[in-house]
Design a protein around this motif. Sequence first.
Motif, mmCIF file in Angstrom:
data_model
loop_
_atom_site.group_PDB
_atom_site.id
_atom_site.type_symbol
_atom_site.label_atom_id
_atom_site.label_comp_id
_atom_site.label_asym_id
_atom_site.label_seq_id
_atom_site.Cartn_x
_atom_site.Cartn_y
_atom_site.Cartn_z
ATOM 1 N N ASP A 208 55.321 46.476 32.435
ATOM 2 C CA ASP A 208 56.067 46.490 33.609
ATOM 3 C C ASP A 208 55.427 45.377 34.703
ATOM 4 O OD1 ASP A 208 57.169 48.916 32.911
ATOM 5 O OD2 ASP A 208 55.696 50.269 33.862
ATOM 6 N N GLU B 132 57.035 42.148 33.806
ATOM 7 C CA GLU B 132 58.371 42.035 33.966
ATOM 8 C C GLU B 132 58.325 41.580 35.477
ATOM 9 O OE1 GLU B 132 60.158 45.805 33.380
ATOM 10 O OE2 GLU B 132 60.385 45.281 30.941
ATOM 11 N N PHE B 133 57.569 42.020 36.309
ATOM 12 C CA PHE B 133 57.587 41.784 37.741
ATOM 13 C C PHE B 133 57.080 40.353 37.819
ATOM 14 C CE2 PHE B 133 55.140 41.076 41.781
ATOM 15 C CZ PHE B 133 56.149 41.825 42.749
ATOM 16 N N ASN C 142 60.062 38.241 36.749
ATOM 17 C CA ASN C 142 61.194 38.283 37.698
ATOM 18 C C ASN C 142 62.213 38.762 36.609
ATOM 19 O OD1 ASN C 142 62.628 38.773 39.941
ATOM 20 N ND2 ASN C 142 63.295 36.879 40.149
ATOM 21 N N THR C 143 62.232 39.676 35.504
ATOM 22 C CA THR C 143 63.333 39.834 34.727
ATOM 23 C C THR C 143 63.810 41.071 35.270
ATOM 24 O OG1 THR C 143 61.566 41.293 33.298
ATOM 25 C CG2 THR C 143 61.879 38.841 32.620
ATOM 26 N N LYS C 144 65.209 40.951 34.888
ATOM 27 C CA LYS C 144 66.206 41.968 35.279
ATOM 28 C C LYS C 144 66.907 42.734 34.266
ATOM 29 C CE LYS C 144 66.660 40.296 40.030
ATOM 30 N NZ LYS C 144 65.619 39.273 39.946
ATOM 31 N N LYS C 145 67.126 41.813 32.932
ATOM 32 C CA LYS C 145 67.877 42.563 31.871
ATOM 33 C C LYS C 145 66.933 43.070 31.018
ATOM 34 C CE LYS C 145 71.515 38.939 32.720
ATOM 35 N NZ LYS C 145 72.055 37.730 32.219
ATOM 36 N N GLU D 235 64.977 41.149 27.937
ATOM 37 C CA GLU D 235 64.716 39.711 28.535
ATOM 38 C C GLU D 235 63.491 39.463 28.424
ATOM 39 O OE1 GLU D 235 65.683 37.006 32.370
ATOM 40 O OE2 GLU D 235 66.257 39.240 32.466
#
Length: 443
Positions: free
Chosen positions: A320, A323-324, A327-330, A333
């Motif tokens: 988590d 990902e922050f 800056n992943t959104k998919k 990714e």
Amino acid sequence: MLSKIYVLDTNVLLQDPNSIFSFQDNEVVIPAVVLEEVDSKKRYMDEVGRNARQVSKLIDSLRELGSLHEKILLENGGQIRIELNHRSFHELQDIFVEKTNDNRILAVAKNLSMEELQKEDGRPVILVSKDTLVRVKADALGLQAEDFLSDRVVEIDHIYKGFLDLYINSDNLNRFYEKNELLLSEITNHPFYPNQFIVMKDALGGSASAIGIVDKSGKKVKRLVFNQDHVWGIKPRNVQQTMAMELLLRNDIPLITLVGKAGTGKTLLALAAGLFQTEDLGTYKKLLVARPIVPVGKDIGFLPGEKEEKLRPWMQPIYDNLEFLFNTKKPGELDAILAGMGSIEVEALTYIRGRSIPDQFIIIDEAQNLTKHEVKTILTRVGDRSKIVLMGDPEQIDHPYLDEYNNGLTYVVEKFKEQQIAGHVRLVKGERSGLAQLAADLL
């Protein structure tokens, strides 16, 4: 004449195998049922099993000194014996119907206590247990009961925070800004540890203030080295986060401990600093992130799939934060990015034993769930030119035999606070959200 008789519960021995030597010149009694419980734990492949095996070897070695069912004199002047009698359930049968192991231990303590009360010079009998309910039951039976506190690293009010507020006059503050350092003897006679932070404030109530760090000698306070606006998009939001980032980015401090409630930014700051020094600066070859697999609530049992798939649910809090930072959104990714980079390894602590880890930035999350022995195992794996960060919240412990004052994280904080190679900060303010901060404080 010995002054007291201590009856030990199984959990005391499983928490600290050397606990039998912690009762000075008193008599230590181990009920036979405790040996049965210890024997049932010997095959466990975890810390409890290791301690059970150690207890077995220790008691076996005492047999050379005499007969265990009588009394054996210990080096500290005390005595120890295995209690085979006093098992009668007569006094307890109307109160506790079931003959559980806990109740059998209580029966031994109760019968010993009644026997001592009938003597002219009878000694007090005290049941020692880490189990709160066993102590409550003992109290209901009119027995003295105590928690085993000798394994505590520190007293309740003295847990090291890593920083101190200090009020000094404005002339000294100005001099600190000019020279970037001050002799501690000029501003206070308070003792300080190496790498301890000082928040200097104007003694007359002015708005001027400064953050300094005590040097290796413990005699000077100096300006912080860290002066970047942000690291991987992460900017410290409060004083303690600024201190933490200073420690995380310093190459001369290879051991960092961060303590704080949920949402104070421990994991995010450590990951940002690790990625910066691994990917951007090339100071370390790899970023290794690990955490102990201790479930909160009911265990979900065995998981299907390869090792990576099994670990994913346990390591999700780490992912988590990554990902922050990326800056992943998919979906998927982050996995693609990590596979492409190859320099970030997310691992379970189960696999760390036997490894040697050089040239790496190592982050151990949830370290409050580690025992003293497990922490020692991890720190002795750290190779040359590596930096290790231990972090967690000692108030959120999921291990059955640990508490806020005897866990591995608190142990490292207290043992290393005087060492020049270590730094520590207690993060105070939650930055996740107003709700998260309120929940951490209220619940």
